[in-house]
Structure formats: structure tokens, C-alpha cells
Design an enzyme around this catalytic site. Structure first.
Site, PDB file in Angstrom:
ATOM      1  N   GLN A 163      14.915  57.889  37.825  1.00 38.49           N
ATOM      2  CA  GLN A 163      16.370  57.783  37.667  1.00 38.49           C
ATOM      3  C   GLN A 163      17.029  57.534  39.024  1.00 38.49           C
ATOM      4  O   GLN A 163      17.979  56.753  39.137  1.00 38.49           O
ATOM      5  CB  GLN A 163      16.924  59.053  37.025  1.00 38.49           C
ATOM      6  CG  GLN A 163      16.460  59.305  35.601  1.00 38.49           C
ATOM      7  CD  GLN A 163      17.017  58.285  34.617  1.00 38.49           C
ATOM      8  OE1 GLN A 163      18.123  57.774  34.794  1.00 38.49           O
ATOM      9  NE2 GLN A 163      16.260  57.989  33.570  1.00 38.49           N
ATOM     10  N   ASP A 169      20.056  51.648  43.085  1.00 33.11           N
ATOM     11  CA  ASP A 169      20.297  50.214  42.986  1.00 33.11           C
ATOM     12  C   ASP A 169      21.819  50.061  42.937  1.00 33.11           C
ATOM     13  O   ASP A 169      22.441  50.103  41.881  1.00 33.11           O
ATOM     14  CB  ASP A 169      19.641  49.649  41.726  1.00 33.11           C
ATOM     15  CG  ASP A 169      19.858  48.150  41.555  1.00 33.11           C
ATOM     16  OD1 ASP A 169      20.736  47.591  42.242  1.00 33.11           O
ATOM     17  OD2 ASP A 169      19.160  47.544  40.721  1.00 33.11           O
ATOM     18  N   GLU A 218      20.106  60.349  24.456  1.00 30.81           N
ATOM     19  CA  GLU A 218      18.942  60.149  25.322  1.00 30.81           C
ATOM     20  C   GLU A 218      17.717  60.783  24.667  1.00 30.81           C
ATOM     21  O   GLU A 218      17.735  61.959  24.305  1.00 30.81           O
ATOM     22  CB  GLU A 218      19.185  60.756  26.700  1.00 30.81           C
ATOM     23  CG  GLU A 218      17.984  60.780  27.626  1.00 30.81           C
ATOM     24  CD  GLU A 218      17.380  59.406  27.864  1.00 30.81           C
ATOM     25  OE1 GLU A 218      16.137  59.301  27.892  1.00 30.81           O
ATOM     26  OE2 GLU A 218      18.143  58.431  28.012  1.00 30.81           O
ATOM     27  N   GLU A 248      17.933  55.392  16.842  1.00 26.17           N
ATOM     28  CA  GLU A 248      17.482  55.036  15.506  1.00 26.17           C
ATOM     29  C   GLU A 248      17.465  56.242  14.572  1.00 26.17           C
ATOM     30  O   GLU A 248      17.386  56.062  13.346  1.00 26.17           O
ATOM     31  CB  GLU A 248      16.072  54.433  15.563  1.00 26.17           C
ATOM     32  CG  GLU A 248      15.978  53.096  16.285  1.00 26.17           C
ATOM     33  CD  GLU A 248      15.774  53.230  17.787  1.00 26.17           C
ATOM     34  OE1 GLU A 248      15.521  52.214  18.447  1.00 26.17           O
ATOM     35  OE2 GLU A 248      15.873  54.369  18.321  1.00 26.17           O
ATOM     36  N   GLU A 262      22.597  50.580  29.523  1.00 24.58           N
ATOM     37  CA  GLU A 262      21.859  49.733  30.464  1.00 24.58           C
ATOM     38  C   GLU A 262      20.506  49.471  29.821  1.00 24.58           C
ATOM     39  O   GLU A 262      19.518  50.128  30.127  1.00 24.58           O
ATOM     40  CB  GLU A 262      21.732  50.430  31.822  1.00 24.58           C
ATOM     41  CG  GLU A 262      21.305  49.483  32.949  1.00 24.58           C
ATOM     42  CD  GLU A 262      19.800  49.476  33.142  1.00 24.58           C
ATOM     43  OE1 GLU A 262      19.105  48.839  32.310  1.00 24.58           O
ATOM     44  OE2 GLU A 262      19.333  50.086  34.095  1.00 24.58           O
ATOM     45  N   GLU A 271      10.577  46.014  27.642  1.00 27.38           N
ATOM     46  CA  GLU A 271      10.747  47.387  27.147  1.00 27.38           C
ATOM     47  C   GLU A 271      11.424  47.432  25.782  1.00 27.38           C
ATOM     48  O   GLU A 271      11.484  48.491  25.159  1.00 27.38           O
ATOM     49  CB  GLU A 271      11.507  48.276  28.138  1.00 27.38           C
ATOM     50  CG  GLU A 271      10.809  48.423  29.472  1.00 27.38           C
ATOM     51  CD  GLU A 271      11.564  49.292  30.458  1.00 27.38           C
ATOM     52  OE1 GLU A 271      10.913  49.895  31.330  1.00 27.38           O
ATOM     53  OE2 GLU A 271      12.806  49.374  30.358  1.00 27.38           O
ATOM     54  N   HIS A 420      16.791  46.230  41.470  1.00 28.30           N
ATOM     55  CA  HIS A 420      15.460  46.777  41.169  1.00 28.30           C
ATOM     56  C   HIS A 420      14.735  45.951  40.110  1.00 28.30           C
ATOM     57  O   HIS A 420      13.541  46.155  39.870  1.00 28.30           O
ATOM     58  CB  HIS A 420      15.561  48.247  40.731  1.00 28.30           C
ATOM     59  CG  HIS A 420      16.024  48.446  39.320  1.00 28.30           C
ATOM     60  ND1 HIS A 420      17.337  48.297  38.937  1.00 28.30           N
ATOM     61  CD2 HIS A 420      15.348  48.786  38.196  1.00 28.30           C
ATOM     62  CE1 HIS A 420      17.452  48.543  37.633  1.00 28.30           C
ATOM     63  NE2 HIS A 420      16.257  48.839  37.167  1.00 28.30           N
TER      64      HIS A 420
END
Length: 539
Positions: A163, A169, A218, A248, A262, A271, A420
Site C-alpha cells: 500500500q 506514487d 475492501e 460481488e 483504483e 488483475e 508504479h
């Protein structure tokens, strides 16, 4: 669409070229056979099943429970359906695989779309959960993604050091902050859902911009760190709720006016988090709600880099040893050589290595369907600006935050401040030669796989010079298969390259957009602008 919660589908049939168990060919049928095989989707007993019939008779042991199966594309007209079944012991599970051969690509695509729709309805059937609760049955994510890949993915993003890498970044984080704060009008008094919230930084930005409430969703263990970070900012914490789970699976108490996320990976789509972003849109966003970001573009251009090509080719030289402790390694040289060229190269490169202006492929997050991301097919057409050897295709991406007050782009372009994500280059094992003004054509075909990434098929072609080329019959073609999941992280800063003697300094290459379907993009005028900050012009 019919009421999905009741699985009220009409039976759907497809005629197949062949079907067989993976371990046996005794039940297969070829396209030349007089007896055809029919695949039938049905829910006669309340369970969504796929059954196979020949000559109107049911084929034993070939029925598939759609709710516990996965469908994989092996080729343009061939697929593999893996069905999970339970044995007497709850500790064990067994899998059975059926190969399906289609008559053509259109029927293959239609079959996959039908399978996805039926499976989607099975997953959604009868699920009504309180706010923040998680469905106990498998979600769409679980059906698509291999458990070992998901475990590694969530473990990676559950660590603070990763993280921190993203937070540091400053191009990424600063652009998100500016996009949110400069568009307070979009956030003030609104409900926001942060998809894949990570450390919770975007949720805190939304709260700073005046959001009425933010739901930070999350799935990894980072959710606990997000709770701690948010609690440490009490002025904002009262308007943020952290929910641990996948988008989901979780349920929220209210719809969102804005989604922020993001979801970008290498080459934008690595991903496969974009699919979760789209699912969150369909589940949580109010009609005409805003998405931050709202549009993504993949930019591509052929490049020439002799240093990189030699570096990759030389890696396989180890396998040319004929007496390695008495062992001849050369039988594996060819496989090793191709293996190194199957790795996309992630690094920052000098934009002067580009051989032509780039084109772009547009993904409108407001309109695209989840299944559209399962397979991405991009035709390529360039005009070479210089005469040189083309070593492959260079790619990067940008995303648009289409705020009501300010529109901001986050770019990963070569020559722009490095992020990044860097850039990515697909290097071909056989370069092609081009002259200035020569047309380069090809195709980039990406197929999603269950390790949360894509298999990439790249081909580039150019007409050869000479009498045969004038007649249009002679082509140079080079192609390669790459795995976006397994890149070569070179990640060097761009170096100054000396130009070949037959090259002349070129002005900075400008974006060359391919035609965009009208349904893909409402803000077409935004996409006609040239790339910004793509590096200094050459003198």
C-alpha cells in the site's frame, strides 16, 4: 429479462460439432457425423443445468450443474467445461471436464454469453442480505478466479508495504486527490462507494470533499488497517463505513451517487479488477451516477529497441551449453528462448523508440459490460515514421476523471512522470523490417484467464519491398503468445539512445485514435485531445 431470482428461463439450445469427456473420446461426435449433438440449458427441476443430447436421447453422465461449473475457452471454437461434484465425504471434491467443439466462432461466443448469463442468474437467485452482510454461497468472483490466485492477490494487497508503494506514487495519488477535491460539487452531500478501498485513502479524500457517507469495500486484511487509519481521522471517520468483503458479495443499505476506485493494473486490465468495478456499478450505482474514473484508454505503438531484444535473447544462452556438469542442455534451448519472449517487459522507456504514432482502444466504464472484458480484440494499423527494425508493441494507458467542474487525465505514457505502472512492451522473437511511410498491420488479442490476468496473442505484419511487394503478395509477419500474469519487471528509467544513421529526429508522436463505436463513449470530444505530458519534443 425474466425474473432471475426464480430462474424462469426458457430452454435454450445450441448445436455442437462435438462433445466429449476430457479423459475419453468414445462419446465424441464430429461435424461430419450424421448425428448432431445438442447442448440444452434448462431449469426443469429448479436447478440450472446444461445437458447434452444426441438423436433426441440424453447422454448419460454429461449433465452439468451451471451453478458449480466453470467454462474456459481453449481456442476460437473449442471450450472446456469443468464441473465440481461432491463425493460421500465432505472433505473431498471431484472434478469432471467436458470438451466442447463448436461449428464456428459466432456460435462459440453466443454459447459463452448464454452460459455467463445463466450462471449470473444462479448466483443472484434468492440473495437478500442486510447491509454489510456477505453471501455464503460462491460469488461471481469465486466462479471466475482460481482460489490460489485470489489468495495470493488478497495477501499481497493486505500488506502495508505494498500500500505504501502505491501511496508513494505521487502521480497516482496526487491525481486522484486533485480529481476529487477539484470536483467537490460532485461529492458534497452524496453517497460514495470506494471499490477495493485498500488503505482507505480514496474514502478519506471523498469525505474531505464533503461526501454525505462513504462505504469503503475492501476484501483483503487491509480492511482492518483502513479502519484504524480512518478512526485516526475522527473529523472524517463518522462519515465512513469500512466493509470487509468483495463487491460481488456484500450488500449495502443504500445506492451510491458516485463510485470511486483504483482498479487499474498493468496494461489497464491486469488483475481483472475492472470487472469488479463494473459489477459494483451494476449493483450499487444509481442511474446516471458518476464513476471516478469513467474512461480508460490503452495506447499502442510499434517500437524499435535493439538493446532490449538482445538482452532478452541472451537470457536463453545458458541453455546452449553442451557440457554442463556432463549434461547437454541444448534440448531445452528453444523452449527457454520462447519462454523469455513470452514475458511482457515492464519498464520506462524513451518515447523516441516508438516507430509510429500510437493508436488507442477505448473502454468506457459507464457503458461496458463485464463479459466484454473477458476477451479483448484490437486490430492494429500504423504508418512507420522511420526505417528500422520493429521489435514489438509498446503499450501504456490513461484514465479520465470526468468531473462536473474539472476533467483530469491520469497517464502512464512514456515521457510523462513515471508511475508504479511504468509502461509495458511485448517483444517479438522475430523482428520485422520497415521503411518510413510503410504500413504496419496486426492484431492484439487478449483472453482473460482464471489467474486474474490475460493471455496475449500479438501479430505484426509489413509488406516487403521489391517487385513482389508491389503486387501485394509478400508479407513479413511475426507473432507471439505472452502471459500478462508473468511479466519481466525491468523497470529501468529511460535511457538516452543514439539514433540509427538512417533515422531522422522526429517530432513528438501524437495520439492516433482508432474509430470509436458511438455506444462506447459519450464524451468523444474529450478523446480527440492529444496526449499531454508525453515528453519533450526533439530538436
Amino acid at each position: 429479462m425474466d425474473d432471475s431470482s426464480g430462474l424462469k428461463h426458457k430452454e435454450l439450445e445450441f448445436t455442437l460439432a462435438a462433445v466429449s469427456q476430457l479423459s475419453s473420446s468414445s462419446l465424441s461426435s464430429s461435424s461430419s457425423s450424421s448425428s448432431s449433438v445438442i447442448a440444452r440449458f434448462s431449469a426443469d427441476s429448479g436447478v440450472a443445468e446444461l445437458r447434452f443430447h444426441r438423436d433426441s436421447e440424453f447422454i448419460d453422465d454429461f449433465n452439468v450443474d451451471i451453478g458449480t461449473s466453470q467454462l474456459f475457452k481453449l481456442g476460437p471454437v473449442q471450450s472446456l467445461c469443468v464441473s465440481e461434484s461432491s463425493g460421500a465425504s465432505k472433505e473431498k471434491s471431484y472434478s469432471r471436464a467436458v470438451t466442447i467443439q463448436f461449428r464456428n466462432e459466432d456460435e462459440s461466443r453466443d454459447f459463452h454469453s448464454a452460459f455467463e448469463q445463466w450462471q449470473k442468474d444462479v448466483i443472484q437467485a434468492g440473495i437478500h442480505l442486510p447491509n454489510g452482510a456477505i453471501a455464503a454461497s460462491k460469488s461471481k468472483f469465486d466462479y471466475k478466479i482460481e482460489p490460489s490466485s485470489a489468495k495470493m492477490y488478497f495477501h499481497y494487497y493486505g500488506q502495508l508495504l505494498h500500500q505504501q508503494n502505491m501511496l508513494q506514487d505521487y502521480v497516482r495519488t496526487g491525481t486522484y486527490y486533485a480529481a476529487v477535491i477539484e470536483n467537490r460539487v460532485d461529492f458534497t452531500g452524496r453517497v460514495v462507494v470506494d471499490v477495493g478501498a485498500g488503505s482507505g485513502i480514496l474514502s478519506l479524500f471523498a469525505a474531505q470533499a464533503g461526501a454525505k457517507h462513504v462505504y469503503a469495500v475492501e476484501a483483503s486484511e487491509m480492511a482492518e488497517y483502513a479502519r484504524k487509519l480512518i478512526a485516526g481521522n475522527p473529523a472524517l471517520a463518522q462519515r465512513i463505513t469500512v466493509i470487509k468483503g468483495k463487491v460481488e458479495e456484500v450488500e449495502l443499505a443504500e445506492k451510491a451517487d458516485i463510485l470511486i476506485s483504483e482498479p487499474m493494473g498493468t496494461l489497464l486490465v491486469n488483475e481483472r479488477m475492472l470487472e469488479s468495478y463494473i459489477i459494483a456499478r451494476d449493483r450499487f450505482l444509481v442511474p446516471n451516477g458518476k464513476m471516478f474514473p469513467s474512461i480508460g484508454r490503452i495506447h499502442m505503438a510499434p517500437f524499435s529497441d535493439e538493446y532490449l531484444f538482445v538482452e532478452i535473447a541472451n537470457k536463453a544462452l545458458f541453455w546452449q551449453q553442451q557440457n554442463y556438469y556432463g549434461v547437454d542442455l541444448t534440448p531445452l534451448y528453444g523452449s527457454a528462448f520462447q519462454g523469455y519472449f513470452s514475458q511482457p517487459v515492464v519498464d520506462a522507456f524513451d518515447p523516441r523508440l516508438l516507430v509510429s504514432p500510437p493508436l488507442c482502444h477505448v473502454i468506457d466504464f459507464n457503458e461496458i459490460k463485464e463479459e466484454d472484458l473477458f476477451e479483448i480484440d484490437i486490430p492494429l494499423k500504423f504508418i512507420a515514421s522511420v526505417g528500422t527494425r520493429v521489435h514489438g508493441l509498446a503499450c501504456w494507458f490513461d484514465v479520465l476523471f470526468n468531473g462536473s467542474a474539472v476533467q483530469r487525465w491520469l497517464t502512464t505514457a512514456p515521457g510523462a512522470p513515471t508511475t508504479h505502472w511504468y509502461q509495458i512492451r511485448c517483444v517479438l522473437s522475430q523482428p520485422i523490417y520497415v521503411m518510413a511511410g510503410q504500413e504496419i498491420t496486426g492484431r492484439l488479442h487478449m483472453i482473460a484467464h482464471n489467474a486474474q490476468s490475460y493471455t496475449m496473442y500479438l501479430s505484426l505484419s509489413a509488406k516487403m519491398w521489391g517487385p513482389g511487394a508491389v503486387q501485394g503478395g509478400i508479407l513479413q509477419t511475426s507473432s507471439g503468445k505472452l502471459d500478462l500474469k508473468e511479466p519481466y519487471y525491468r523497470m529501468s528509467q529511460p535511457q538516452a539512445y543514439t539514433m540509427a544513421q538512417d533515422q531522422q529526429p522526429q517530432q513528438l508522436l501524437q495520439a492516433q485514435a482508432i474509430p470509436i463505436h458511438t455506444e462506447d463513449l459519450d464524451e468523444a470530444e474529450l478523446l480527440r485531445q492529444p496526449l499531454e505530458n508525453t515528453g519533450p519534443q526533439l530538436q
